[in-house]
Motif scaffolding. Sequence first.
Motif, short mmCIF file in Angstrom:
data_model
loop_
_atom_site.label_atom_id
_atom_site.label_comp_id
_atom_site.label_asym_id
_atom_site.label_seq_id
_atom_site.Cartn_x
_atom_site.Cartn_y
_atom_site.Cartn_z
N SER A 25 33.92 72.84 98.51
CA SER A 25 33.02 73.17 97.41
C SER A 25 33.85 73.68 96.24
N TRP A 77 28.82 79.82 99.28
CA TRP A 77 29.62 78.86 100.04
C TRP A 77 30.28 79.51 101.24
N THR A 112 30.79 74.05 104.18
CA THR A 112 31.90 74.27 103.25
C THR A 112 33.05 74.90 104.01
#
Length: 698
Positions: free
Chosen positions: A155, A199, A205
């Motif tokens: 991410s 995240w 992620t």
Amino acid sequence: MGTLATLFAPQRVAVVGATDREGSVGNAVFQNLVDDFEGEVVPVNPSKSSVLGRECYDSVAEVPPVDVAVIVVPPDIAVEAVREAGEHGIENVVVITAGFSESGSEGAARERELVDIAEEYDMNLVGPNCVGVMSTSVGLNATFAPLNANPGNISFMSQSGAFITAVLDWASDRDIGFKDVVSLGNKAVLDEGDFIEEWGADPDTDVVLGYLEDIDNGRAFMETAREVTQDTPVVVVKSGRTDAGASAAASHTGAIAGSDRAYEAGLEQAGVIRTETVQELFDTASVLAGQPLPDNENVAIVTNAGGPGVMATDAVGDSSLSLAEFRDETLSELEEFLPDGANIYNPVDIIGDAPAERFERTIDAVLDDPNVGMAIVLACPTATLSFERLAEQTARLQEAHDTPVAGVLMGGTSAQDAREVLSDAGIPSYFDPARAVDSLDRLQEYATLQDREYTEPESFEVDEEKRDEVLARAAERDSTRLGVEAMELLDAYGIPTPAGRVVDDPEEARELAESIGGDVVMKIVSPDILHKSDIGGVEVGVSPDEVWDTYEDLVARARQYQPDASILGVQVQEMIDLEEATETIVGVTRDPQFGPLVMFGLGGIFVEVLEDTSFRVAPVPEPEAREMTEEIDAAPLLQGARGREPVDTDELVEVIQRISQLVTDVPAITELDINPVVATADGVTAVDLRLTLDQEEL
């Protein structure tokens, strides 16, 4: 502010300003969503009855319930659209529109309206002045970027929208994929800390990447990142390393700190890995996303080419890693099957005629050695070697041993298929051996950061009455710069200082010197004269019978140098023997984003020339204060180099902690230097002080 889950996994998205006019941002955003989004896309435009064949609504208030509203209308209309979205219960808005704080005072006022609206309706607001957001998990491409991201487990956020479009184009050619992508824009509401937190909790992620130009709230960022990086690596490129503004600093610390030291210290303390270049950013991301963490910092190199093997060895020498020393059983095994002429020691050169099978046995043997924490498989193309077969074997052995591996395939087209095999297995591969070493170095860096336990800063007992008296006197005189007349501040925080005080009469000076006994140091005390030694304002080794005359001489010199200077008196201070001592400095400058930044280094008159210093963001806990004393180049002097007796490092570490507490407790202190802090085997003494105050904070 609500959860960001629906921002990245919406079921319905409205585009305010959607149009079928090609070349416009509203058309590009709407088309990108129509092309890939798994949910429903709703156009909003009072001038259109339909857009790209879809029924168009006049306002946000008329659309069916949506999870995200993307705003691509002029700034004044954008503010009203955000308000309508809030009234309509929309949780997430992405304001792509520019014309806010980046465009002057009127734009800044509009941006404040956006913030107020978002707070009123508890909305997640991305931007304004941004490219938009992506999430490959649902095909969301709410941007005007020409390319969508490939799916992956990285991410990525960026303050530069142009950087995002460039990275997506670059990453597409290199088979680098992303989970979510966010253009931060002006960060009016949501900032880098919010996305790191989101995240960090996202199981899809594996690595968080960022391009940052600034961090608005450094302390909040550190707290968030420190938690996230325990499980999810965060890697950033931080631009802006200039020292602009340092020339205006009033202290040694301020002059040395520059504009980037706080970021360097804050990111490191938060467990964030900082890279210099985009290439390093994605090299680091690839190895962190695909490889396990190493058990130790020792690297094995297996190669069929002597020269590149030496290049890799040199790169290891330049890194924080070490070449692994194989155990005897490994050496015996290698000697048993490798041909004459091969080198069984690290780097292992299995010579140029090696087929993939020889690589396989060698890699298996070195990965089985407990002294090996990671490995580099380095190959040049030959008629006897199949790169693809080598890649398949490397991938299998890496998984079997669960040891991190980086590949170096020094070929072009002939190595392309093999690189894809390694990539599919999560193994990064490079042409340059130095890049492979650097990526493993970053992997080890994260392993070290993850193992580090955060310790709460110690709270020392403070004489608050004495501290407040010093500050009250400064406020009464409207003083912004204090010197040795503020030494009582150090006393209040338990920091050892020489016997003595400031006096305003030569007879009092003589009596004080006699009570101290022996020769003394005398210094003119004036907030208007910073560099006292430059004007002859300091006398060392003054005997008691010379004190009266020296007092008058010091005052006369100060008057001659600056007739209008405010003279508070003369400090008479016990002499400190410097012959067996090491002069250090502890200083502080206050960073606008991170707050007090504490410096430690070699002190004395050469501190700004040598710049042998270490920095931490306050408050500084004991382990980090100790690291500060260990990581300067002059650390051997403290530890007893060349037959010198080691200094009392424990007390030096405590002084750093106590100063850290002082500047945390007193936000009015904007700069501070204690130089020198004299360190000996018997203890530590703070000899001189200079600080700058913000009167509005007193």
